[in-house]
Design a protein around this motif. Structure first.
Motif, PDB file in Angstrom:
ATOM      1  N   ASP A  97      23.057  13.008  38.993  1.00 50.32           N
ATOM      2  CA  ASP A  97      23.437  12.409  37.722  1.00 50.32           C
ATOM      3  C   ASP A  97      22.432  11.351  37.278  1.00 50.32           C
ATOM      4  O   ASP A  97      22.215  11.164  36.080  1.00 50.32           O
ATOM      5  CB  ASP A  97      24.852  11.821  37.773  1.00 50.32           C
ATOM      6  CG  ASP A  97      25.119  10.966  38.997  1.00 50.32           C
ATOM      7  OD1 ASP A  97      24.876  11.446  40.115  1.00 50.32           O
ATOM      8  OD2 ASP A  97      25.568   9.817  38.843  1.00 50.32           O
ATOM      9  N   GLN A 140      31.965  23.347  35.581  1.00 52.71           N
ATOM     10  CA  GLN A 140      32.052  22.206  36.488  1.00 52.71           C
ATOM     11  C   GLN A 140      32.717  22.638  37.794  1.00 52.71           C
ATOM     12  O   GLN A 140      33.697  23.385  37.783  1.00 52.71           O
ATOM     13  CB  GLN A 140      32.861  21.079  35.858  1.00 52.71           C
ATOM     14  CG  GLN A 140      32.866  19.785  36.650  1.00 52.71           C
ATOM     15  CD  GLN A 140      33.215  18.593  35.773  1.00 52.71           C
ATOM     16  OE1 GLN A 140      32.355  17.767  35.478  1.00 52.71           O
ATOM     17  NE2 GLN A 140      34.469  18.502  35.350  1.00 52.71           N
ATOM     18  N   ASP A 189      26.811  15.462  40.910  1.00 51.49           N
ATOM     19  CA  ASP A 189      27.311  14.248  40.254  1.00 51.49           C
ATOM     20  C   ASP A 189      28.129  13.421  41.246  1.00 51.49           C
ATOM     21  O   ASP A 189      29.286  13.713  41.512  1.00 51.49           O
ATOM     22  CB  ASP A 189      28.166  14.679  39.054  1.00 51.49           C
ATOM     23  CG  ASP A 189      28.767  13.525  38.289  1.00 51.49           C
ATOM     24  OD1 ASP A 189      28.453  12.362  38.607  1.00 51.49           O
ATOM     25  OD2 ASP A 189      29.564  13.788  37.363  1.00 51.49           O
ATOM     26  N   ASN A 232      27.900  21.110  36.186  1.00 51.61           N
ATOM     27  CA  ASN A 232      28.069  19.790  36.786  1.00 51.61           C
ATOM     28  C   ASN A 232      28.969  19.949  38.013  1.00 51.61           C
ATOM     29  O   ASN A 232      29.966  20.672  37.976  1.00 51.61           O
ATOM     30  CB  ASN A 232      28.717  18.829  35.787  1.00 51.61           C
ATOM     31  CG  ASN A 232      28.668  17.387  36.245  1.00 51.61           C
ATOM     32  OD1 ASN A 232      27.604  16.768  36.265  1.00 51.61           O
ATOM     33  ND2 ASN A 232      29.821  16.829  36.608  1.00 51.61           N
ATOM     34  N   PRO A 242      29.303  14.386  30.574  1.00 44.18           N
ATOM     35  CA  PRO A 242      28.284  15.443  30.529  1.00 44.18           C
ATOM     36  C   PRO A 242      28.747  16.756  29.919  1.00 44.18           C
ATOM     37  O   PRO A 242      27.979  17.413  29.206  1.00 44.18           O
ATOM     38  CB  PRO A 242      27.883  15.616  31.991  1.00 44.18           C
ATOM     39  CG  PRO A 242      29.021  15.077  32.784  1.00 44.18           C
ATOM     40  CD  PRO A 242      29.599  13.980  31.964  1.00 44.18           C
TER      41      PRO A 242
END
Length: 291
Positions: free
Chosen positions: A95, A171, A122, A197, A157
């Protein structure tokens, strides 16, 4: 005769030196499994990474690899894909790498929609530099750089990716490797930029956003009745309702057209397979464009 590929084919002899329990181990394992499940061979894949704990991942996996400079993994990955469309190109970072110094590259790579996969680990903190606030740290988050608590709102994000025109937004969570493997597989198969992410807890410096903290809050899209990953507005709505804690494929545009397919006259074969010198006809055609 085809030789069956195993995730072990994507292992090398370099032992990761991440802290025991780091979420990045799961991301590495998920990438190896996804490559194998797709029937890829190590020489068909290139992993490009930036700086930070997560940036080391390109050295821990048996593929082509490039460990780039801070925030520039996507610039390198896009150049590599343009030069050789035969390669499966995966960019990876953290991140801090992707949402701080590299944020401009991230936004423009998303809207450009080149056919690469970008995995962001992240952990909501700067780990390699020993625990400072990152763009993903929550307001009030106390670290060495914000001893009285961060006064900045954290970056969202997935909302950013959708707003930038992302055609594949997903994600994952390091504690759910099976879901993460399926996300990475889908991202690689997607024709365009796949933005993934991954909640990847830092067990050494982040004592707030722990595995248990995430387990109590993540909401898999599979648990939402009627969820349609092709509905961008619904994706935005559910991200706001869950404070960005959705996991799975959040949005995918089934009609995505990759950047490379939009370039007029762009040859599909890699540069290394093209003739070293242009033909007379190609040269005259190129000159004519400037007349």
């Amino acid at each position: 005769m085809d030789v069956k590929v195993s995730f072990k084919d994507f292992r090398n002899d370099v032992p990761p030196n991440w802290c025991p329990g780091c979420g990045d181990f799961a991301v590495l394992a998920a990438m190896q499994r996804a490559f194998a499940n797709l029937g890829l061979r190590p020489e068909q894949v290139a992993v490009v990474s930036g700086i930070g704990c997560s940036g080391r991942i390109s050295g821990y996996i048996h593929t082509y690899g490039f460990h780039g400079t801070h925030g520039r993994a996507l610039a390198l990955a896009q150049g590599l894909k343009i030069a050789n469309r035969d390669l499966v190109v995966v960019a990876a970072g953290g991140d801090g790498d992707g949402y701080a110094i590299g944020l401009n590259h991230t936004i423009h790579a998303i809207r450009r929609n080149m056919d690469i996969t970008y995995i962001v680990m992240d952990n909501q903190i700067y780990g390699l530099t020993k625990g400072q606030t990152s763009p993903r740290s929550a307001m009030g988050f106390q670290t060495k750089s914000t001893p009285k608590g961060s006064i900045e709102a954290p970056l969202s994000p997935l909302m950013m990716a959708l707003a930038a025109g992302g055609t594949f937004v997903a994600q994952g969570f390091s504690s759910d490797v099976n879901q993460l493997v399926s996300i990475i597989e889908a991202g690689i198969k997607h024709r365009g930029f796949a933005f993934i992410n991954v909640f990847s807890p830092c067990v050494t410096f982040n004592k707030v956003n722990t595995y248990d903290w995430f387990r109590e809050r993540v909401v898999p899209v599979e648990t939402i009745d009627g969820y349609d990953p092709h509905d961008r507005k619904l994706a935005m709505q559910k991200l706001m309702e869950t404070d960005g804690m959705l996991t799975g494929i959040i949005y995918q545009d089934p009609d995505s057209v990759a950047y490379e397919d939009r370039i007029p006259g762009f040859r599909k074969e890699p540069l290394v397979k093209q003739p070293l010198k242009p033909s007379r006809e190609d040269f005259e055609a190129l000159v004519a464009e400037f007349m």
